[in-house]
Design a protein around this motif. Structure first.
Motif, PDB file in Angstrom:
ATOM      1  N   ASP A  47      -5.585  47.457 -28.170  1.00 13.35           N
ATOM      2  CA  ASP A  47      -6.226  46.304 -27.532  1.00 13.35           C
ATOM      3  C   ASP A  47      -5.324  45.079 -27.602  1.00 13.35           C
ATOM      4  OD1 ASP A  47      -8.419  47.848 -26.952  1.00 13.35           O
ATOM      5  OD2 ASP A  47      -9.580  47.200 -28.699  1.00 13.35           O
ATOM      6  N   ALA A  48      -4.646  44.914 -28.747  1.00 12.19           N
ATOM      7  CA  ALA A  48      -3.752  43.767 -28.919  1.00 12.19           C
ATOM      8  C   ALA A  48      -2.587  43.808 -27.924  1.00 12.19           C
ATOM      9  CB  ALA A  48      -3.221  43.703 -30.349  1.00 12.19           C
ATOM     10  N   ASP A  49      -2.274  45.014 -27.501  1.00 12.28           N
ATOM     11  CA  ASP A  49      -1.158  45.206 -26.586  1.00 12.28           C
ATOM     12  C   ASP A  49      -1.615  45.227 -25.120  1.00 12.28           C
ATOM     13  OD1 ASP A  49       1.758  45.797 -26.340  1.00 12.28           O
ATOM     14  OD2 ASP A  49       1.000  47.637 -25.404  1.00 12.28           O
ATOM     15  N   ALA A  50      -2.924  45.027 -24.924  1.00 15.24           N
ATOM     16  CA  ALA A  50      -3.471  45.169 -23.568  1.00 15.24           C
ATOM     17  C   ALA A  50      -2.831  44.218 -22.574  1.00 15.24           C
ATOM     18  CB  ALA A  50      -4.979  44.947 -23.601  1.00 15.24           C
ATOM     19  N   ASP A  51      -2.428  43.044 -23.066  1.00 22.48           N
ATOM     20  CA  ASP A  51      -1.834  42.084 -22.141  1.00 22.48           C
ATOM     21  C   ASP A  51      -0.333  42.259 -22.021  1.00 22.48           C
ATOM     22  OD1 ASP A  51      -4.302  40.910 -21.727  1.00 22.48           O
ATOM     23  OD2 ASP A  51      -4.087  39.576 -23.453  1.00 22.48           O
ATOM     24  N   GLY A  54       0.834  61.096 -26.654  1.00 21.50           N
ATOM     25  CA  GLY A  54       0.077  61.660 -25.544  1.00 21.50           C
ATOM     26  C   GLY A  54      -1.412  61.752 -25.848  1.00 21.50           C
ATOM     27  N   MET A  55      -1.762  62.097 -27.082  1.00 21.01           N
ATOM     28  CA  MET A  55      -3.169  62.196 -27.459  1.00 21.01           C
ATOM     29  C   MET A  55      -3.861  60.840 -27.369  1.00 21.01           C
ATOM     30  SD  MET A  55      -2.894  64.816 -30.725  1.00 21.01           S
ATOM     31  CE  MET A  55      -4.649  64.665 -31.124  1.00 21.01           C
ATOM     32  N   ALA A  77       0.559  53.376 -25.779  1.00 26.57           N
ATOM     33  CA  ALA A  77       0.108  54.153 -26.937  1.00 26.57           C
ATOM     34  C   ALA A  77       1.219  54.234 -27.985  1.00 26.57           C
ATOM     35  CB  ALA A  77      -0.296  55.555 -26.496  1.00 26.57           C
ATOM     36  N   PHE A  78       2.463  54.373 -27.534  1.00 29.46           N
ATOM     37  CA  PHE A  78       3.583  54.431 -28.466  1.00 29.46           C
ATOM     38  C   PHE A  78       3.767  53.106 -29.200  1.00 29.46           C
ATOM     39  CE2 PHE A  78       8.119  53.618 -29.291  1.00 29.46           C
ATOM     40  CZ  PHE A  78       8.337  54.598 -30.247  1.00 29.46           C
TER      41      PHE A  78
END
Length: 259
Positions: free
Chosen positions: A252-256, A202-203, A215-216
């Protein structure tokens, strides 16, 4: 109503034997106390307990009175003796004359050593909880069995068996108690870990304005990449000591990926 002193002492000994759900419990000291009560109640010279697993002795405990003698006689039963016989049959071994047993070549190592300690009589009862056998309680007495009335002999066996049954129940309760405490600790640890992970997730989601599942995934990928427990990484986020740059790269790597 008046009660015999021995009855009161036996009742007290049984209550004491049931008291195993305490901090700092030590099986050897506990069984030593049981052996002490056996010596006191039966006017024996010494007594001891042999815990047995798979037919082999795994632990010994002896009365504080003549402790060395009792331990020596328990150790001498590696080739056979009243403890192993009682454990093997699941029944008491009635009082036996050491000299007669020695003459009959019954338990030769044990009886030879018992004679050296001036032990006259021995008997044993199984340490059991229903069908679960844990070992045996061995009593070393100063009189011959045939000098004692039959009712007294039966009574001595019953007293010893009552103490042995109480000890077996106490040990089994302690084992169950320890298992539940361990399980409780593991569950509490797992719950605390999950709470920390959710808090860290959550943070990060709030800090970087990303969905919680992203985030997880960043937390998990960072933990895998650095070969760290996920709970440990979550703790660094909560405590504000994490590598923010590296974690941001994971996000960022997971942004897509899936939002």
């Amino acid at each position: 109503m008046r009660y015999a002193t021995r009855e009161i002492r036996l009742a007290s000994a049984l209550v004491e034997a049931a008291d195993t759900l305490v901090d700092g419990f030590e099986a050897t000291r506990y069984l030593q106390r049981v052996s002490d009560r056996c010596v006191e109640l039966l006017h024996a010279r010494a007594a001891g307990v042999m815990l047995i697993d798979g037919g082999r002795s795994v632990s010994l405990a002896a009365s504080s009175r003549h402790e060395r003698v009792a331990l020596d006689l328990l150790e001498a039963q590696h080739g056979g003796g009243p403890c192993l016989d009682s454990y093997g049959s699941g029944r008491p071994v009635p009082p036996v004359s050491i000299r007669v047993a020695h003459a009959d070549a019954r338990w030769p190592d044990f009886t030879e050593r018992a004679l050296g300690h001036d032990i006259v009589t021995t008997f044993a009862v199984p340490l059991r909880r229903r069908d679960h056998l844990l070992g045996a309680l061995n009593v070393f007495a100063p009189t011959l069995p045939d000098t004692t009335p039959a009712d007294d002999v039966t009574g001595e066996l019953q007293v010893a068996q009552a103490l042995a049954d109480a000890a077996a129940l106490g040990l089994q309760n302690r084992h169950t108690y320890a298992q539940y405490r361990t399980l409780s600790g593991q569950l509490q640890q797992a719950l605390s870990s999950r709470v920390r992970i959710e808090q860290a997730k959550g943070m990060l989601a709030e800090r970087w304005s990303v969905p919680a599942d992203r985030a997880f995934r960043a937390l998990r990928q960072y933990a895998r990449r650095h070969r760290l427990p996920l709970d440990q990484v979550a703790s660094t986020v909560i405590e504000g000591v994490e590598d923010g740059v590296e974690l941001r790269r994971e996000i960022d790597a997971d942004a897509d990926g899936p939002a």
